[in-house]
Design a protein around this motif. Sequence first.
Motif, short mmCIF file in Angstrom:
data_model
loop_
_atom_site.label_atom_id
_atom_site.label_comp_id
_atom_site.label_asym_id
_atom_site.label_seq_id
_atom_site.Cartn_x
_atom_site.Cartn_y
_atom_site.Cartn_z
N TRP A 1 -9.02 91.34 25.10
CA TRP A 1 -9.95 91.28 23.98
C TRP A 1 -11.20 90.46 24.30
CZ3 TRP A 1 -9.49 94.36 19.87
CH2 TRP A 1 -8.24 94.98 19.69
N PHE A 2 -12.29 90.86 23.62
CA PHE A 2 -13.55 90.13 23.65
C PHE A 2 -13.92 89.87 22.20
CE2 PHE A 2 -18.17 89.87 23.48
CZ PHE A 2 -18.48 89.06 24.57
N LEU A 3 -14.36 88.65 21.87
CA LEU A 3 -14.70 88.26 20.50
C LEU A 3 -16.22 88.21 20.33
CD1 LEU A 3 -12.57 87.41 18.24
CD2 LEU A 3 -11.71 87.45 20.59
N VAL A 4 -16.68 88.75 19.23
CA VAL A 4 -18.08 88.62 18.84
C VAL A 4 -18.13 87.73 17.60
CG1 VAL A 4 -20.17 89.81 18.09
CG2 VAL A 4 -18.65 90.89 19.76
N ARG B 1 -24.69 83.44 19.34
CA ARG B 1 -26.14 83.37 19.45
C ARG B 1 -26.69 81.95 19.41
NH1 ARG B 1 -28.53 88.38 15.82
NH2 ARG B 1 -27.28 90.02 16.82
N SER B 2 -25.87 80.98 19.05
CA SER B 2 -26.40 79.65 18.83
C SER B 2 -25.82 78.63 19.81
CB SER B 2 -26.07 79.19 17.40
OG SER B 2 -24.68 78.93 17.28
N THR C 1 -18.93 82.24 27.53
CA THR C 1 -19.73 82.65 26.38
C THR C 1 -20.81 83.62 26.82
OG1 THR C 1 -21.21 80.75 26.61
CG2 THR C 1 -19.32 80.50 25.12
N PHE C 2 -21.16 84.54 25.94
CA PHE C 2 -22.16 85.57 26.19
C PHE C 2 -23.25 85.48 25.13
CE2 PHE C 2 -18.52 86.93 28.43
CZ PHE C 2 -18.89 87.86 29.40
N GLY C 3 -24.47 85.84 25.52
CA GLY C 3 -25.57 85.91 24.57
C GLY C 3 -25.66 87.29 23.97
N ALA C 4 -26.52 87.42 22.95
CA ALA C 4 -26.62 88.69 22.22
C ALA C 4 -27.15 89.83 23.06
CB ALA C 4 -27.51 88.50 21.00
N GLN D 1 -26.33 96.76 17.75
CA GLN D 1 -26.68 96.02 18.95
C GLN D 1 -25.59 96.07 20.01
OE1 GLN D 1 -27.41 92.21 17.20
NE2 GLN D 1 -29.33 92.84 16.23
N LEU D 2 -24.33 96.17 19.59
CA LEU D 2 -23.22 96.19 20.54
C LEU D 2 -23.06 97.55 21.21
CD1 LEU D 2 -20.37 94.29 18.64
CD2 LEU D 2 -21.51 93.56 20.74
#
Length: 296
Positions: A5-8, A34-35, A51-54, A79-80
């Motif tokens: 899994w990947f969480l947004v 995003r923050s 962590t990943f950015g948008a 966006q995804l």
Amino acid sequence: MLPQWFLVGAGRCGVQLARAIEASGLGVAGVETRSPRGRARVRRALPGVRTFGAGDALPPVHGVLVAVPDSAIPACAEQLAPRLHPATTVVLHTSGLLAADALAAIARSGPATGSLHPMVSFPTAVGPLVRLAGAVATVEGSAAAVREARRLALALGMRPVRLAAAVKPTYHAAAALAANLTHVLVVTARDLLTGVGFSRRGAAAALRPLVASAVEAALSARGMENLTGPLARGDDAAVLAHLAAIPGEVGAAYRAVADLAVAALANEHLLNEMRIRGLELALTGHARCGRFQPLT
């Protein structure tokens, strides 16, 4: 083997679910946030998880779990969609209100879409891990998405219950009444106690067994037969005294909840007509004739 899994989203729900998934052994490939505060939260709660950015391409994972505010889900899906890895076969959101069609942009690109909503409160992201074992998780969406949502729920120790999309608003309202609005009422009651001399800690200690026993009584009842207190007794004098002591918004909230109770007590024939009428008059600020004077 692909990470599962990947969480947004790095809010309370997203981080708590990511921690639970990690604890279950399924594995979390990363969390998109995003923050800077979100990135710091992930580093603290999930050491070693990237962590990943948008704008980043997403890693190869089996599924993506979108844990963002309801109003942000459709735009987040837009966006995804172009950034999903071809290996991703399912995307779920965690809204209790919205249906799978909030992820329509992703469904058009191929993955199965649905929702998984844990019926628990997530008061903090980085505090104690919220216990999911035994909790209900409602699932909805395409057949493939529901299968994957059920598997994830079971892996986290939850009990999956499938809902139709059309009933989600009613379901979510019920959950909000039982949890969010109960929270408001309990905090309000605590504040009333601190106003008459209790310490905050003392008020909480006094209310804890009272609230727990009331909830247990309600959940074991068919209706209002286990209700206690002035409403259950038809004690209009006590209701008048309460309303005199708590004017304003708190009094309005008291009236709104009490109106529901009185209607149910009448429908279930738990009080006679005279007592029901007395309560109805009290809730409008008036006493039964010959007993009390109207509130002014």
